[in-house]
Design a protein around this motif. Structure first.
Motif, PDB file in Angstrom:
ATOM      1  N   TYR A 129      45.499  38.213  40.412  1.00 15.37           N
ATOM      2  CA  TYR A 129      45.084  38.899  41.641  1.00 15.37           C
ATOM      3  C   TYR A 129      45.021  37.950  42.836  1.00 15.37           C
ATOM      4  O   TYR A 129      45.459  38.301  43.938  1.00 15.37           O
ATOM      5  CB  TYR A 129      43.720  39.555  41.417  1.00 15.37           C
ATOM      6  CG  TYR A 129      43.183  40.260  42.629  1.00 15.37           C
ATOM      7  CD1 TYR A 129      43.515  41.592  42.887  1.00 15.37           C
ATOM      8  CD2 TYR A 129      42.335  39.604  43.530  1.00 15.37           C
ATOM      9  CE1 TYR A 129      43.015  42.251  44.004  1.00 15.37           C
ATOM     10  CE2 TYR A 129      41.839  40.254  44.652  1.00 15.37           C
ATOM     11  CZ  TYR A 129      42.187  41.568  44.878  1.00 15.37           C
ATOM     12  OH  TYR A 129      41.708  42.217  45.994  1.00 15.37           O
ATOM     13  N   TYR A 130      44.476  36.768  42.637  1.00 13.78           N
ATOM     14  CA  TYR A 130      44.315  35.839  43.747  1.00 13.78           C
ATOM     15  C   TYR A 130      45.667  35.368  44.275  1.00 13.78           C
ATOM     16  O   TYR A 130      45.855  35.204  45.487  1.00 13.78           O
ATOM     17  CB  TYR A 130      43.459  34.653  43.329  1.00 13.78           C
ATOM     18  CG  TYR A 130      42.001  34.997  43.105  1.00 13.78           C
ATOM     19  CD1 TYR A 130      41.303  35.818  43.995  1.00 13.78           C
ATOM     20  CD2 TYR A 130      41.305  34.497  42.012  1.00 13.78           C
ATOM     21  CE1 TYR A 130      39.973  36.141  43.798  1.00 13.78           C
ATOM     22  CE2 TYR A 130      39.966  34.812  41.806  1.00 13.78           C
ATOM     23  CZ  TYR A 130      39.305  35.629  42.688  1.00 13.78           C
ATOM     24  OH  TYR A 130      37.978  35.941  42.502  1.00 13.78           O
ATOM     25  N   LEU A 131      46.609  35.132  43.373  1.00 14.04           N
ATOM     26  CA  LEU A 131      47.948  34.740  43.818  1.00 14.04           C
ATOM     27  C   LEU A 131      48.668  35.903  44.483  1.00 14.04           C
ATOM     28  O   LEU A 131      49.362  35.716  45.493  1.00 14.04           O
ATOM     29  CB  LEU A 131      48.760  34.201  42.640  1.00 14.04           C
ATOM     30  CG  LEU A 131      48.379  32.792  42.178  1.00 14.04           C
ATOM     31  CD1 LEU A 131      49.100  32.438  40.879  1.00 14.04           C
ATOM     32  CD2 LEU A 131      48.695  31.756  43.248  1.00 14.04           C
ATOM     33  N   ILE A 132      48.507  37.111  43.933  1.00 10.08           N
ATOM     34  CA  ILE A 132      49.100  38.295  44.559  1.00 10.08           C
ATOM     35  C   ILE A 132      48.575  38.467  45.976  1.00 10.08           C
ATOM     36  O   ILE A 132      49.319  38.781  46.919  1.00 10.08           O
ATOM     37  CB  ILE A 132      48.818  39.561  43.726  1.00 10.08           C
ATOM     38  CG1 ILE A 132      49.455  39.465  42.336  1.00 10.08           C
ATOM     39  CG2 ILE A 132      49.316  40.809  44.455  1.00 10.08           C
ATOM     40  CD1 ILE A 132      50.963  39.468  42.335  1.00 10.08           C
ATOM     41  N   ALA A 268      26.898  26.257  46.938  1.00 11.14           N
ATOM     42  CA  ALA A 268      26.233  26.129  48.240  1.00 11.14           C
ATOM     43  C   ALA A 268      27.004  26.879  49.319  1.00 11.14           C
ATOM     44  O   ALA A 268      26.407  27.536  50.179  1.00 11.14           O
ATOM     45  CB  ALA A 268      26.113  24.649  48.613  1.00 11.14           C
ATOM     46  N   THR A 269      28.333  26.812  49.274  1.00 10.02           N
ATOM     47  CA  THR A 269      29.161  27.500  50.270  1.00 10.02           C
ATOM     48  C   THR A 269      29.029  29.008  50.145  1.00 10.02           C
ATOM     49  O   THR A 269      28.975  29.728  51.148  1.00 10.02           O
ATOM     50  CB  THR A 269      30.632  27.080  50.129  1.00 10.02           C
ATOM     51  OG1 THR A 269      30.735  25.659  50.203  1.00 10.02           O
ATOM     52  CG2 THR A 269      31.485  27.709  51.222  1.00 10.02           C
ATOM     53  N   GLY A 274      29.183  33.481  51.946  1.00  3.40           N
ATOM     54  CA  GLY A 274      29.679  34.562  51.113  1.00  3.40           C
ATOM     55  C   GLY A 274      30.725  34.069  50.134  1.00  3.40           C
ATOM     56  O   GLY A 274      31.205  32.945  50.226  1.00  3.40           O
ATOM     57  N   GLY A 275      31.071  34.922  49.169  1.00  2.22           N
ATOM     58  CA  GLY A 275      31.847  34.427  48.060  1.00  2.22           C
ATOM     59  C   GLY A 275      33.277  34.894  47.920  1.00  2.22           C
ATOM     60  O   GLY A 275      33.980  34.442  47.007  1.00  2.22           O
ATOM     61  N   ASP A 276      33.757  35.802  48.785  1.00  2.00           N
ATOM     62  CA  ASP A 276      35.084  36.375  48.572  1.00  2.00           C
ATOM     63  C   ASP A 276      36.173  35.303  48.496  1.00  2.00           C
ATOM     64  O   ASP A 276      36.983  35.276  47.569  1.00  2.00           O
ATOM     65  CB  ASP A 276      35.425  37.371  49.694  1.00  2.00           C
ATOM     66  CG  ASP A 276      34.572  38.628  49.591  1.00  2.00           C
ATOM     67  OD1 ASP A 276      33.998  38.848  48.512  1.00  2.00           O
ATOM     68  OD2 ASP A 276      34.477  39.364  50.590  1.00  2.00           O
ATOM     69  N   ARG A 277      36.216  34.410  49.478  1.00  2.00           N
ATOM     70  CA  ARG A 277      37.245  33.377  49.503  1.00  2.00           C
ATOM     71  C   ARG A 277      36.890  32.194  48.596  1.00  2.00           C
ATOM     72  O   ARG A 277      37.761  31.590  47.980  1.00  2.00           O
ATOM     73  CB  ARG A 277      37.462  32.883  50.938  1.00  2.00           C
ATOM     74  CG  ARG A 277      38.064  33.937  51.881  1.00  2.00           C
ATOM     75  CD  ARG A 277      39.462  34.321  51.456  1.00  2.00           C
ATOM     76  NE  ARG A 277      40.089  35.270  52.349  1.00  2.00           N
ATOM     77  CZ  ARG A 277      40.872  34.929  53.369  1.00  2.00           C
ATOM     78  NH1 ARG A 277      41.070  33.661  53.652  1.00  2.00           N
ATOM     79  NH2 ARG A 277      41.435  35.846  54.114  1.00  2.00           N
ATOM     80  N   VAL A 278      35.607  31.847  48.517  1.00  2.00           N
ATOM     81  CA  VAL A 278      35.191  30.704  47.709  1.00  2.00           C
ATOM     82  C   VAL A 278      35.443  30.965  46.231  1.00  2.00           C
ATOM     83  O   VAL A 278      35.754  30.051  45.463  1.00  2.00           O
ATOM     84  CB  VAL A 278      33.703  30.378  47.951  1.00  2.00           C
ATOM     85  CG1 VAL A 278      33.263  29.179  47.117  1.00  2.00           C
ATOM     86  CG2 VAL A 278      33.462  30.114  49.430  1.00  2.00           C
TER      87      VAL A 278
END
Length: 327
Positions: A129-132, A268-269, A274-278
Motif C-alpha cells: 500500500y505504501y509503495l502504491i 516522538a514525531t 500525527g502518524g499517517d506519513r511517519v
C-alpha cells in the motif's frame, strides 16, 4: 574438481540471469501499470501536480521555481527541478511512470540488500500500500524515497551515501526523520562511548556539521509541515500502528536496543505531527529487521504484506471509480 567448479559457476550465472529477468519484469509491470492507471488519477493531489506540470512547460528555471512555489506549498527543489526538466519533453503520466519504475528498481535492490527473497521483494513492490501510494499520489515523497533508497544501497561507500542523503533531504522534508533516526542512534552510541571511554568519533562530528547544510535548506519546509500536521493529531489512536511496527521489529531483531533507538524519534514525531506519513517510515524500519528472517517468509512480513495488499486493491479501485485514492 574443475567440473564441479564449472557447474557451480554455471548455477550462479543462471541464478543471476533469473534474478535480472524477474527484476526487469517487475519493473516493467510497475511502468506499464502506472501508464494505464495514472491517467485515471485526476483529482486529489493530482489536480495541483497536473496543473504545475502543464504550467512549467516553457518557463525558465527561475520563472518555473517562482511558479512552482506559488502554486504548491513546497520549497523542495528536486521534485520541482525534475518536473520542470521533463515538462517540456514528456507527457505527465509517462514521466511519472518512469519515476515509478526507478522507485520499483531501487526498492527491489534495497529489499534484496536486506536479504529478502526475490519472491517477497517482488510481492512488496507490486502490492504494498505504501509503495502504491508513492506511485500515484505521494508524488514528492516518491523522489525522496528514491534517494533514500540509493543512500541505503551505498551506505558502505560514505561519499555516495552522503550525496544521496543530501538529495533525499532536499527532495522531501519527511526524509529528515529517516536520517534523524539514524543520527539519533549514532548519537546515543557516541554518548555511551564518551561516558565509558572519554572518546568521540571525528567522523561523527563531521557528519553532524554536514547535516546542518541540508537541514538549514529545508528548515522552513519542516516548520510548515509541523504547523499543517499538528492540529490533526488524534492522540493514542495515532500511536497504535507505529507501536505495532515497533513490537514486530523487536520480535525479529537481534539488537533490541538498536530498534528502540530507531523508533524513539518516530514515536516522538507521531506524537507531535500525527502518524499517517511517519507510519510509512516505521513500516520500512520493521522490514529492515524482518526481511532477513527466512528471506521474509515469516508471519510478520506475510501478515502485514497481505493486509497492505488488500488496502492497495481498494486504493486502485477508488482511482478507477472516483479519480482519487478515496471516495
Amino acid at each position: 574438481m574443475v567440473a564441479r567448479i564449472d557447474v557451480r559457476s554455471d548455477l550462479v550465472a543462471a541464478n543471476r540471469a533469473l534474478f535480472f529477468i524477474v527484476r526487469a519484469l517487475v519493473v516493467c509491470v510497475v511502468f506499464l501499470g502506472s501508464l494505464y492507471i495514472g491517467p485515471f488519477y485526476v483529482l486529489g493531489d493530482q489536480v495541483h501536480y497536473r496543473k504545475i506540470y502543464d504550467g512549467l512547460a516553457g518557463l525558465s528555471l527561475f520563472e518555473g521555481y517562482l511558479y512552482y512555489t506559488s502554486t504548491i506549498d513546497s520549497l523542495e527543489f528536486v521534485h520541482f527541478f525534475l518536473t520542470w526538466l521533463a515538462s517540456s519533453f514528456l507527457e505527465k503520466d509517462l514521466f511519472i511512470a518512469i519515476a515509478n519504475a526507478v522507485l520499483a528498481w531501487v526498492s527491489l535492490e534495497v529489499f534484496q540488500k536486506w536479504r529478502a527473497s526475490l519472491v517477497i521483494s517482488a510481492f512488496l513492490v507490486l502490492t504494498n500500500y505504501y509503495l502504491i501510494a508513492m506511485y500515484f499520489s505521494a508524488e514528492r515523497l516518491k523522489f525522496g524515497f528514491i534517494f533514500v533508497g540509493l543512500s541505503f544501497l551505498y551506505v558502505e561507500r560514505l561519499k555516495l551515501f552522503y550525496v544521496f542523503s543530501f538529495f533525499a533531504l532536499i527532495s522531501h522534508a519527511q526524509t529528515f526523520i529517516v536520517y534523524f533516526s539514524l543520527f539519533f542512534r549514532s548519537f546515543c552510541y557516541q554518548v555511551f562511548r564518551v561516558a565509558s571511554a572519554g572518546k568521540i568519533s571525528k567522523i561523527f562530528l563531521v557528519v553532524m556539521f554536514l547535516l546542518l547544510i541540508p537541514v538549514s535548506l529545508i528548515s522552513a519546509q519542516l516548520v510548515s509541515k509541523f504547523n499543517s500536521y499538528y492540529e490533526g493529531f488524534r492522540g493514542v489512536e495515532e500511536l497504535a500502528r507505529v507501536l505495532a511496527f515497533l513490537l514486530l521489529a523487536l520480535y525479529y531483531a537481534e539488537k533490541k536496543t538498536e530498534v528502540l533507538l530507531f523508533f524513539i524519534p518516530l514515536v516522538a514525531t507521531v506524537m507531535l505531527v500525527g502518524g499517517d506519513r511517519v507510519n510509512i517510515l516505521a513500516y520500512f524500519v520493521f522490514l529492515y529487521y524482518a526481511l532477513s528472517v527466512r528471506g521474509g517468509f515469516n508471519f510478520g512480513v506475510l501478515l502485514t504484506g497481505l493486509y497492505f495488499a488488500v488496502g492497495s486493491f481498494e486504493y486502485v479501485s477508488n482511482i478507477f471509480e472516483y479519480g482519487n485514492n478515496k471516495p
